[in-house]
Scaffold this motif. Structure first.
Motif, mmCIF file in Angstrom:
data_model
loop_
_atom_site.group_PDB
_atom_site.id
_atom_site.type_symbol
_atom_site.label_atom_id
_atom_site.label_comp_id
_atom_site.label_asym_id
_atom_site.label_seq_id
_atom_site.Cartn_x
_atom_site.Cartn_y
_atom_site.Cartn_z
ATOM 1 N N UNK A 160 -58.700 -27.226 74.818
ATOM 2 C CA UNK A 160 -58.817 -27.537 76.250
ATOM 3 C C UNK A 160 -58.866 -29.049 76.471
ATOM 4 N N UNK A 161 -59.619 -29.736 75.624
ATOM 5 C CA UNK A 161 -59.703 -31.192 75.734
ATOM 6 C C UNK A 161 -58.320 -31.824 75.596
ATOM 7 N N UNK A 162 -57.514 -31.285 74.700
ATOM 8 C CA UNK A 162 -56.162 -31.840 74.519
ATOM 9 C C UNK A 162 -55.292 -31.602 75.754
ATOM 10 N N UNK A 163 -55.447 -30.458 76.404
ATOM 11 C CA UNK A 163 -54.708 -30.211 77.640
ATOM 12 C C UNK A 163 -55.139 -31.187 78.730
ATOM 13 N N UNK A 164 -56.418 -31.475 78.784
ATOM 14 C CA UNK A 164 -56.928 -32.454 79.749
ATOM 15 C C UNK A 164 -56.351 -33.835 79.454
ATOM 16 N N UNK A 165 -56.341 -34.211 78.185
ATOM 17 C CA UNK A 165 -55.780 -35.512 77.797
ATOM 18 C C UNK A 165 -54.317 -35.610 78.205
ATOM 19 N N UNK A 166 -53.559 -34.562 77.913
ATOM 20 C CA UNK A 166 -52.132 -34.560 78.251
ATOM 21 C C UNK A 166 -51.930 -34.673 79.757
ATOM 22 N N UNK A 167 -52.769 -33.996 80.521
ATOM 23 C CA UNK A 167 -52.669 -34.066 81.975
ATOM 24 C C UNK A 167 -52.950 -35.480 82.481
ATOM 25 N N UNK A 168 -54.012 -36.095 81.979
ATOM 26 C CA UNK A 168 -54.343 -37.460 82.396
ATOM 27 C C UNK A 168 -53.262 -38.447 81.969
ATOM 28 N N UNK A 169 -52.718 -38.240 80.780
ATOM 29 C CA UNK A 169 -51.691 -39.161 80.298
ATOM 30 C C UNK A 169 -50.442 -39.069 81.172
ATOM 31 N N UNK A 170 -50.101 -37.875 81.616
ATOM 32 C CA UNK A 170 -48.945 -37.712 82.493
ATOM 33 C C UNK A 170 -49.233 -38.163 83.917
ATOM 34 N N UNK A 171 -50.403 -37.830 84.421
ATOM 35 C CA UNK A 171 -50.713 -38.062 85.824
ATOM 36 C C UNK A 171 -51.155 -39.493 86.128
ATOM 37 N N UNK A 172 -52.006 -40.051 85.263
ATOM 38 C CA UNK A 172 -52.624 -41.344 85.574
ATOM 39 C C UNK A 172 -52.263 -42.459 84.596
ATOM 40 N N UNK A 173 -51.853 -42.095 83.385
ATOM 41 C CA UNK A 173 -51.516 -43.103 82.381
ATOM 42 C C UNK A 173 -50.071 -42.935 81.911
ATOM 43 N N UNK A 174 -49.201 -42.597 82.838
ATOM 44 C CA UNK A 174 -47.805 -42.371 82.498
ATOM 45 C C UNK A 174 -47.171 -43.659 81.977
ATOM 46 N N UNK A 175 -46.370 -43.510 80.923
ATOM 47 C CA UNK A 175 -45.755 -44.690 80.307
ATOM 48 C C UNK A 175 -44.864 -45.463 81.277
#
Length: 367
Positions: free
Chosen positions: A173-188
């Protein structure tokens, strides 16, 4: 030791981390205390955030952790307190190690395990999102995030995530949260705005001195051997990717350094584990421990109805080898010996254990 010395890489890490502000969650825990000592050798300015140590004897206090960092005692679930401590520190690096790390305890405390491991990770990411300064964030999960089919195939970073027990599921679950934040707020695509690199490190079944956690193999061995009792082992044929704690910690620091210099290139997931040939059974590890403590004995727990724990787990480390040039330095035999040497030093010469811990780090780097 194998694969040569890490001396040159260590000097490079000192160049990158010296004087930098490093926010370390879980600094009072087993892995966190080893990492704190390592960061101290690098000359980093560390602020730790964690609960009080949960064992009567703990590595953090044995190595005088309060003198190595600004230590904040706080709960990772306290989002406001965590955010205040991070924002006031303005870190260059964040390493998130705080967790409820025990599989068997997760059966007893499933809700708390999900709160700490999943929501706690979200709290860290939310606090980091509010930082205006550039920052490299390394979030440590576990090798148990994979949907484990218990086959011989070593799991790669792009394999399916899952989790049978609450601990494993909470980390997935933590990894899904990380992936969501990386896409939503920390997008490359928006790196110039957020200035953050987000990487995930997956490792597990670490051994080393200073671990007294309940229901872990090495602590159970030490407790029994020290008082002349046999060790009761569960699942003797269960295979795990065992590694000394310094192996992944060096990898985390190396990943953080690469992420700091190139957030676009290293905002990924990485496995840190031993060579496949060193993924040994519990009983094989037990026999290696006996080499360092010949009087030690063990018995196999034949009681049925035990809680489910995976019987086979292996990691593919080809990605971290190719991209970070990280390789495990120790085989299982040496990792166990180094661990048992630490506990012997603790038993017979406790006054020198802080120096001995630092010596083991130096031996790891230069051996």
């Amino acid at each position: 030791m194998r694969n040569g010395k890490y001396g040159n890489m260590f000097e490079e890490l000192k160049r990158i981390y010296k004087g930098k502000r490093v926010f370390l969650t879980g600094h009072t825990g087993f892995k966190g205390a080893w990492m704190l000592n390592f960061l101290s050798l690098l000359g980093a300015n560390v602020k730790g955030y964690a609960l009080q140590p949960k064992t009567e004897i703990d590595l953090f206090n044995l190595t005088e952790g309060d003198s190595l960092c600004e230590s904040v005692i706080g709960d990772i679930r306290d989002a406001d307190r965590l955010s205040l401590e991070i924002s006031s520190f303005r870190p260059d690096f964040v390493f998130h190690l705080a967790a409820q790390p025990l599989v068997r305890l997760s059966y007893e405390q499933p809700v708390e395990t999900f709160e700490v491991n999943a929501i706690g990770t979200a709290n860290v990411l939310e606090a980091v999102r509010r930082l205006a300064n550039p920052c490299a964030i390394v979030l440590i999960t576990t090798d148990k995030v994979y949907h484990n089919k218990e086959w011989e195939y070593p799991y790669r970073e792009n394999d399916r995530l899952g989790g049978y027990d609450p601990y494993s599921a909470s980390k997935a679950c933590a990894e899904l949260i990380i992936d969501s934040y990386r896409n939503s707020f920390f997008n490359s695509k928006n790196l110039n705005q957020h200035k953050k690199g987000i990487a995930v490190a997956r490792a597990g079944n670490v051994i080393g001195g200073g671990d007294w956690s309940k229901d872990r193999l090495i602590p159970d061995i030490i407790k029994a051997f020290s008082i002349g009792q046999p060790v009761l082992i569960r699942n003797p044929q269960a295979i795990r990717p065992w590694q000394h704690v310094l192996e992944p910690i060096f990898g985390y620091l190396l990943l953080g350094a690469r992420l700091y210099e190139d957030p676009l290139g290293f905002s990924k997931e990485y496995n840190f584990g031993p060579e496949v040939t060193d993924a040994l059974t519990v009983e094989e590890m037990m026999k290696l421990a006996q080499l360092s403590w010949p009087d030690g004995t063990y018995v196999i727990d034949g009681i049925g109805g035990q809680l489910h724990e995976a019987g086979l787990l292996k990691l593919d480390i080809s990605k971290v080898a190719a991209e970070l040039h990280w390789h495990p330095r120790m085989n299982a035999k040496l990792a166990v010996k180094m661990t048992m040497d630490w506990y012997k030093e603790f038993k017979y010469n406790i006054g020198s254990i802080s120096c001995f811990t630092r010596e083991q780090i130096n031996d790891f780097l230069n051996g």
